[in-house]
Design a protein around this motif. Sequence first.
Motif, PDB file in Angstrom:
ATOM      1  N   ASN A 134       0.836  -1.204   0.000  1.00  0.00           N
ATOM      2  CA  ASN A 134       0.000   0.000   0.000  1.00  0.00           C
ATOM      3  C   ASN A 134       0.873   1.259   0.000  1.00  0.00           C
ATOM      4  OD1 ASN A 134      -2.791   0.796  -0.097  1.00  0.00           O
ATOM      5  ND2 ASN A 134      -2.542   1.615   1.967  1.00  0.00           N
ATOM      6  N   THR A 135       1.986   1.201   0.696  1.00  0.00           N
ATOM      7  CA  THR A 135       2.908   2.333   0.729  1.00  0.00           C
ATOM      8  C   THR A 135       3.557   2.555  -0.636  1.00  0.00           C
ATOM      9  OG1 THR A 135       3.334   2.015   3.081  1.00  0.00           O
ATOM     10  CG2 THR A 135       4.993   3.253   1.844  1.00  0.00           C
ATOM     11  N   LEU A 136       3.961   1.474  -1.285  1.00  0.00           N
ATOM     12  CA  LEU A 136       4.510   1.608  -2.643  1.00  0.00           C
ATOM     13  C   LEU A 136       3.468   2.192  -3.596  1.00  0.00           C
ATOM     14  CD1 LEU A 136       6.624  -1.658  -3.007  1.00  0.00           C
ATOM     15  CD2 LEU A 136       7.457   0.697  -2.725  1.00  0.00           C
ATOM     16  N   MET A 163      -0.201  14.544  -1.982  1.00  0.00           N
ATOM     17  CA  MET A 163      -0.322  13.656  -0.836  1.00  0.00           C
ATOM     18  C   MET A 163      -1.799  13.303  -0.596  1.00  0.00           C
ATOM     19  SD  MET A 163       0.835  14.357   3.111  1.00  0.00           S
ATOM     20  CE  MET A 163      -0.466  15.554   3.426  1.00  0.00           C
ATOM     21  N   PHE A 164      -2.669  14.305  -0.630  1.00  0.00           N
ATOM     22  CA  PHE A 164      -4.094  14.053  -0.417  1.00  0.00           C
ATOM     23  C   PHE A 164      -4.699  13.243  -1.565  1.00  0.00           C
ATOM     24  CE2 PHE A 164      -3.645  17.749   2.469  1.00  0.00           C
ATOM     25  CZ  PHE A 164      -4.100  17.135   3.626  1.00  0.00           C
ATOM     26  N   MET A 165      -4.243  13.485  -2.771  1.00  0.00           N
ATOM     27  CA  MET A 165      -4.749  12.741  -3.919  1.00  0.00           C
ATOM     28  C   MET A 165      -4.389  11.260  -3.811  1.00  0.00           C
ATOM     29  SD  MET A 165      -3.879  15.560  -6.862  1.00  0.00           S
ATOM     30  CE  MET A 165      -4.486  14.635  -8.270  1.00  0.00           C
ATOM     31  N   SER A 166      -3.166  10.972  -3.448  1.00  0.00           N
ATOM     32  CA  SER A 166      -2.764   9.567  -3.328  1.00  0.00           C
ATOM     33  C   SER A 166      -3.496   8.889  -2.177  1.00  0.00           C
ATOM     34  CB  SER A 166      -1.249   9.443  -3.170  1.00  0.00           C
ATOM     35  OG  SER A 166      -0.800   9.997  -1.951  1.00  0.00           O
ATOM     36  N   MET A 167      -3.753   9.635  -1.116  1.00  0.00           N
ATOM     37  CA  MET A 167      -4.466   9.059   0.036  1.00  0.00           C
ATOM     38  C   MET A 167      -5.925   8.717  -0.277  1.00  0.00           C
ATOM     39  SD  MET A 167      -3.014  11.081   3.343  1.00  0.00           S
ATOM     40  CE  MET A 167      -4.378  10.417   4.280  1.00  0.00           C
ATOM     41  N   ALA A 168      -6.500   9.364  -1.255  1.00  0.00           N
ATOM     42  CA  ALA A 168      -7.884   9.047  -1.627  1.00  0.00           C
ATOM     43  C   ALA A 168      -8.005   7.599  -2.095  1.00  0.00           C
ATOM     44  CB  ALA A 168      -8.372  10.003  -2.722  1.00  0.00           C
ATOM     45  N   VAL A 169      -6.926   7.041  -2.600  1.00  0.00           N
ATOM     46  CA  VAL A 169      -6.907   5.645  -3.033  1.00  0.00           C
ATOM     47  C   VAL A 169      -6.408   4.741  -1.914  1.00  0.00           C
ATOM     48  CG1 VAL A 169      -5.861   4.004  -4.659  1.00  0.00           C
ATOM     49  CG2 VAL A 169      -6.595   6.274  -5.452  1.00  0.00           C
ATOM     50  N   PRO A 206      -8.831   3.617   1.614  1.00  0.00           N
ATOM     51  CA  PRO A 206      -9.684   2.422   1.628  1.00  0.00           C
ATOM     52  C   PRO A 206      -8.908   1.121   1.442  1.00  0.00           C
ATOM     53  CG  PRO A 206     -10.179   3.785  -0.298  1.00  0.00           C
ATOM     54  CD  PRO A 206      -9.199   4.541   0.543  1.00  0.00           C
ATOM     55  N   THR A 207      -7.894   1.115   0.598  1.00  0.00           N
ATOM     56  CA  THR A 207      -7.137  -0.130   0.421  1.00  0.00           C
ATOM     57  C   THR A 207      -6.396  -0.487   1.702  1.00  0.00           C
ATOM     58  OG1 THR A 207      -5.256   1.035  -0.563  1.00  0.00           O
ATOM     59  CG2 THR A 207      -6.866   0.076  -2.086  1.00  0.00           C
ATOM     60  N   GLY A 208      -5.857   0.502   2.387  1.00  0.00           N
ATOM     61  CA  GLY A 208      -5.158   0.246   3.647  1.00  0.00           C
ATOM     62  C   GLY A 208      -6.078  -0.305   4.714  1.00  0.00           C
ATOM     63  N   PHE A 209      -7.280   0.254   4.823  1.00  0.00           N
ATOM     64  CA  PHE A 209      -8.237  -0.235   5.818  1.00  0.00           C
ATOM     65  C   PHE A 209      -8.641  -1.677   5.519  1.00  0.00           C
ATOM     66  CE2 PHE A 209     -12.613  -1.052   7.194  1.00  0.00           C
ATOM     67  CZ  PHE A 209     -12.449  -0.943   8.565  1.00  0.00           C
ATOM     68  N   LEU A 210      -8.988  -1.942   4.285  1.00  0.00           N
ATOM     69  CA  LEU A 210      -9.436  -3.290   3.937  1.00  0.00           C
ATOM     70  C   LEU A 210      -8.334  -4.329   4.142  1.00  0.00           C
ATOM     71  CD1 LEU A 210     -11.546  -2.450   0.763  1.00  0.00           C
ATOM     72  CD2 LEU A 210     -12.401  -3.128   3.024  1.00  0.00           C
ATOM     73  N   LEU A 211      -7.120  -3.998   3.760  1.00  0.00           N
ATOM     74  CA  LEU A 211      -6.011  -4.930   3.980  1.00  0.00           C
ATOM     75  C   LEU A 211      -5.754  -5.137   5.470  1.00  0.00           C
ATOM     76  CD1 LEU A 211      -3.573  -3.782   1.156  1.00  0.00           C
ATOM     77  CD2 LEU A 211      -4.724  -6.012   1.319  1.00  0.00           C
ATOM     78  N   SER A 212      -5.799  -4.066   6.237  1.00  0.00           N
ATOM     79  CA  SER A 212      -5.575  -4.194   7.681  1.00  0.00           C
ATOM     80  C   SER A 212      -6.672  -5.019   8.335  1.00  0.00           C
ATOM     81  CB  SER A 212      -5.515  -2.809   8.334  1.00  0.00           C
ATOM     82  OG  SER A 212      -4.352  -2.128   7.942  1.00  0.00           O
ATOM     83  N   TYR A 260      -9.662   3.697  12.678  1.00  0.00           N
ATOM     84  CA  TYR A 260      -8.740   3.794  11.541  1.00  0.00           C
ATOM     85  C   TYR A 260      -8.781   5.204  10.955  1.00  0.00           C
ATOM     86  CZ  TYR A 260      -6.227   2.431   7.302  1.00  0.00           C
ATOM     87  OH  TYR A 260      -5.309   2.345   6.287  1.00  0.00           O
ATOM     88  N   PHE A 261      -9.981   5.757  10.853  1.00  0.00           N
ATOM     89  CA  PHE A 261     -10.149   7.121  10.355  1.00  0.00           C
ATOM     90  C   PHE A 261      -9.409   8.109  11.260  1.00  0.00           C
ATOM     91  CE2 PHE A 261     -12.488  11.164  10.171  1.00  0.00           C
ATOM     92  CZ  PHE A 261     -12.380  11.436   8.820  1.00  0.00           C
ATOM     93  N   MET A 262      -9.547   7.937  12.584  1.00  0.00           N
ATOM     94  CA  MET A 262      -8.832   8.808  13.527  1.00  0.00           C
ATOM     95  C   MET A 262      -7.327   8.656  13.359  1.00  0.00           C
ATOM     96  SD  MET A 262     -11.189   8.680  17.028  1.00  0.00           S
ATOM     97  CE  MET A 262      -9.860   7.944  17.874  1.00  0.00           C
TER      98      MET A 262
END
Length: 171
Positions: free
Chosen positions: A46-48, A81-87, A90-96, A115-117
């Motif tokens: 997800n970081t990559l 940074m905000f644009m990349s986080m829009a993707v 959700p992928t980070g939450f679902l994987l976690s 997770y949002f916090m």
Amino acid sequence: METFNFAGLFNMIRRLILNIIDFFHKPFSGIIPKQTFRYLACGGGNTLLDIFLYFICYNFILEKQVVHLPFINIGAHIAAMFMSMAVTFPTGFLLSKYVVFSESNLQGRTQLFRYFMLVGVCVLLNYALMKLFVEHLHLFPTVARICTTAVVVIFSYLTQKKFTFKVKQSI
């Protein structure tokens, strides 16, 4: 007319991800716990993705130009940074939730809120570190993003494990 089974597809993708990660974990099983390896794999992927999207947004979509909004101007390095986080949010939450910390017995909405916090705190950390690295230490934005990510990933893992996806002890 048949309906598409999203739950079946979702479970198939989850099992595929787990099988791939766990296959590569075998040589490291005596060194790294499975959950930590899963976090490194999912978080690393997800970081990559985040760094790749950041690079594309900063260099090609925003073309390194300031974003002018009605009440504020945002530097391209922050907007990207905000644009990349829009993707990657959700992928980070679902994987976690479904791959790394699937043993958590907290309700899904509690996990999502936490997770949002956490992401909110990470956004503030990202913002502050990006401002520091780019505007005060004069690092190249992509290098600054990589350094910022390293700090935030460590903080995020510890917070997810101990707070967001913790396992409540049965009484």
